[in-house]
Design a protein around this motif. Structure first.
Motif, PDB file in Angstrom:
ATOM      1  N   CYS A 148       2.100   1.741  -3.453  1.00 39.12           N
ATOM      2  CA  CYS A 148       1.039   2.271  -4.321  1.00 39.12           C
ATOM      3  C   CYS A 148       0.880   3.769  -4.136  1.00 39.12           C
ATOM      4  CB  CYS A 148      -0.282   1.557  -4.039  1.00 39.12           C
ATOM      5  SG  CYS A 148      -0.384  -0.104  -4.726  1.00 39.12           S
ATOM      6  N   ASP A 149       0.991   4.238  -2.900  1.00 37.44           N
ATOM      7  CA  ASP A 149       0.943   5.684  -2.653  1.00 37.44           C
ATOM      8  C   ASP A 149       2.089   6.390  -3.369  1.00 37.44           C
ATOM      9  OD1 ASP A 149      -1.291   5.371  -1.066  1.00 37.44           O
ATOM     10  OD2 ASP A 149      -0.211   5.552   0.842  1.00 37.44           O
ATOM     11  N   VAL A 192      -2.004   5.714   2.755  1.00 36.53           N
ATOM     12  CA  VAL A 192      -3.322   6.306   2.512  1.00 36.53           C
ATOM     13  C   VAL A 192      -4.238   5.259   1.877  1.00 36.53           C
ATOM     14  CG1 VAL A 192      -4.583   8.068   1.229  1.00 36.53           C
ATOM     15  CG2 VAL A 192      -2.366   8.622   2.289  1.00 36.53           C
ATOM     16  N   LYS A 193      -3.718   4.538   0.917  1.00 36.52           N
ATOM     17  CA  LYS A 193      -4.493   3.524   0.200  1.00 36.52           C
ATOM     18  C   LYS A 193      -4.883   2.392   1.143  1.00 36.52           C
ATOM     19  CE  LYS A 193      -4.251   0.706  -4.042  1.00 36.52           C
ATOM     20  NZ  LYS A 193      -5.335   1.392  -4.767  1.00 36.52           N
ATOM     21  N   GLN A 194      -6.028   1.785   0.889  1.00 35.56           N
ATOM     22  CA  GLN A 194      -6.530   0.679   1.704  1.00 35.56           C
ATOM     23  C   GLN A 194      -6.699  -0.577   0.861  1.00 35.56           C
ATOM     24  OE1 GLN A 194      -7.122   1.017   5.180  1.00 35.56           O
ATOM     25  NE2 GLN A 194      -5.993   2.918   4.725  1.00 35.56           N
ATOM     26  N   GLU A 209       1.564   6.256  -7.123  1.00 33.41           N
ATOM     27  CA  GLU A 209       0.262   6.807  -7.508  1.00 33.41           C
ATOM     28  C   GLU A 209      -0.604   5.765  -8.229  1.00 33.41           C
ATOM     29  OE1 GLU A 209       0.830  10.502  -9.566  1.00 33.41           O
ATOM     30  OE2 GLU A 209       1.671  11.495  -7.797  1.00 33.41           O
ATOM     31  N   LEU A 210      -0.586   4.543  -7.693  1.00 29.82           N
ATOM     32  CA  LEU A 210      -1.438   3.477  -8.227  1.00 29.82           C
ATOM     33  C   LEU A 210      -2.770   3.490  -7.477  1.00 29.82           C
ATOM     34  CD1 LEU A 210       1.242   0.634  -8.562  1.00 29.82           C
ATOM     35  CD2 LEU A 210       0.280   2.065 -10.381  1.00 29.82           C
ATOM     36  N   LYS A 211      -3.523   4.548  -7.698  1.00 32.03           N
ATOM     37  CA  LYS A 211      -4.738   4.773  -6.923  1.00 32.03           C
ATOM     38  C   LYS A 211      -5.856   3.797  -7.277  1.00 32.03           C
ATOM     39  CE  LYS A 211      -3.651   9.687  -6.469  1.00 32.03           C
ATOM     40  NZ  LYS A 211      -4.077  11.073  -6.781  1.00 32.03           N
ATOM     41  N   ASP A 212      -5.901   3.349  -8.518  1.00 27.89           N
ATOM     42  CA  ASP A 212      -7.023   2.533  -8.976  1.00 27.89           C
ATOM     43  C   ASP A 212      -6.718   1.043  -9.030  1.00 27.89           C
ATOM     44  OD1 ASP A 212      -8.548   4.857  -9.348  1.00 27.89           O
ATOM     45  OD2 ASP A 212      -7.689   5.167 -11.345  1.00 27.89           O
ATOM     46  N   LEU A 265       0.835  -1.209   0.000  1.00 30.44           N
ATOM     47  CA  LEU A 265       0.000   0.000   0.000  1.00 30.44           C
ATOM     48  C   LEU A 265       0.871   1.260   0.000  1.00 30.44           C
ATOM     49  CD1 LEU A 265      -2.658  -1.171   2.620  1.00 30.44           C
ATOM     50  CD2 LEU A 265      -3.021  -0.912   0.145  1.00 30.44           C
ATOM     51  N   ARG A 266       1.939   1.248   0.768  1.00 30.43           N
ATOM     52  CA  ARG A 266       2.856   2.391   0.788  1.00 30.43           C
ATOM     53  C   ARG A 266       3.458   2.623  -0.597  1.00 30.43           C
ATOM     54  NH1 ARG A 266       7.194   0.733   4.849  1.00 30.43           N
ATOM     55  NH2 ARG A 266       7.897   2.899   4.874  1.00 30.43           N
TER      56      ARG A 266
END
Length: 311
Positions: free
Chosen positions: A54-55, A98-100, A58-61, A51-52
């Protein structure tokens, strides 16, 4: 057209570099999902690290799902001596992502994505093969939907024991299921990943790129190289997990040959060994085996990928 992939990982500094390469703008890959597995550290830490990352990237989706917390049969094995207590020591990224995660088990997400996709998807496991094996056992109908399993693991020698590489040793029963599944496999083991080596000069070249992703990678590599030096007395470190991703982006970097791979699950001293049989009849082949890479092409690709991230 971008090639659909799912990355199954246990981040891990070299897993992080594989994700960076796959997510870069020079990549021809579309990341459909990221799943995590117990490996370098426990699955909760590996999931937080995914998840870190991805933040950072910027792999938000891209959905991230926590997978298996232990091997199919054995007790969990970790590699905190190489990767640090967090599994991703050495970076200044925020500790709390931030991402879950999505509320589905990693193996189930693999099944769901494969069955729902109109085109076949490539699986890229860079940790133990527990999630992949669980998905295959739970729903064998996914096998025709797998374009290829491009994995980091195994080799003709080991690093966890003289016979066995860490990812396969961590869950040899799962690896046996995967290699016997009938799915197309490309295997990137120690024979080839030990040809992708980073040293102090590599780190400085990456740091000079200057953007936040390159800085994070140089920090990770500094910790990783120091671990190699402290434990093994080596002045360079093998960058294992980016190899299968680099192959998917530019196959010309590598030389592969058709082989048959058996996974040893019963030997007292050879548990986790990948027995690589070369020169076998075509109807006996179950994998492509990467034996050589072009270091210049590999690192040129890696540097170009890092330069695409914004400052």
């Amino acid at each position: 057209m971008n090639r659909k992939i799912m990355i199954d990982c246990d981040p891990g500094q070299d897993d992080a570099m594989a994700l960076m390469l796959a997510a870069s703008s020079i990549s021809n890959l579309r990341i459909e999902a990221i799943t995590t597995v117990a490996g370098n550290v426990d699955v909760d830490k590996n999931t937080r690290n995914a998840l870190r990352l991805c933040d950072l990237l910027e792999l938000k989706d891209v959905p991230v799902a926590k997978g298996a917390s232990r091997p199919l049969v054995r007790e969990m094995l970790i590699a905190a001596d190489i990767h640090g207590k967090s599994g991703l020591d050495g970076t200044a990224m925020p500790e709390q992502p931030v991402k879950q995660t999505v509320r589905v088990h990693g193996a189930d997400l693999i099944i769901e994505k494969l069955l729902a996709s109109e085109e076949a998807i490539t699986l890229v496991p860079t940790g133990p093969l527990t999630n992949i094996a669980m998905a295959i056992r739970k729903e064998p109908g996914i096998i025709p939907k797998i374009r290829e399993i491009v994995l980091m693991g195994g080799g003709t020698y080991g690093n966890r024991t003289p016979a066995a590489e860490f990812n396969i040793f961590a869950d040899a029963e799962a690896a046996k299921i995967v290699f016997e599944s009938g799915a197309p496999i490309a295997m990137f083991g120690l024979d080839v990943t030990h040809q992708a080596r980073a040293n102090a000069e590599t780190i400085e070249e990456i740091r000079a790129i200057g953007n936040p992703v390159a800085t994070a990678v140089s920090d990770m590599l500094t910790f990783y190289l120091n671990a190699y030096q402290g434990l093994l007395g080596r002045t360079s470190a093998a960058i294992h997990d980016p190899c299968p991703v680099a192959y998917l982006i530019d196959p010309s970097i590598f030389q592969l040959e058709p082989v048959h791979v058996d996974v040893e699950t019963k030997g007292e001293f050879t548990y986790g060994m990948t027995c690589v049989h070369k020169g076998v009849a075509s109807d006996h082949v179950n994998a492509k085996f990467a034996g050589k890479l072009d270091p210049k092409k590999f690192w040129d690709l890696f540097y170009r990928a890092l330069t695409t991230y914004s400052s």
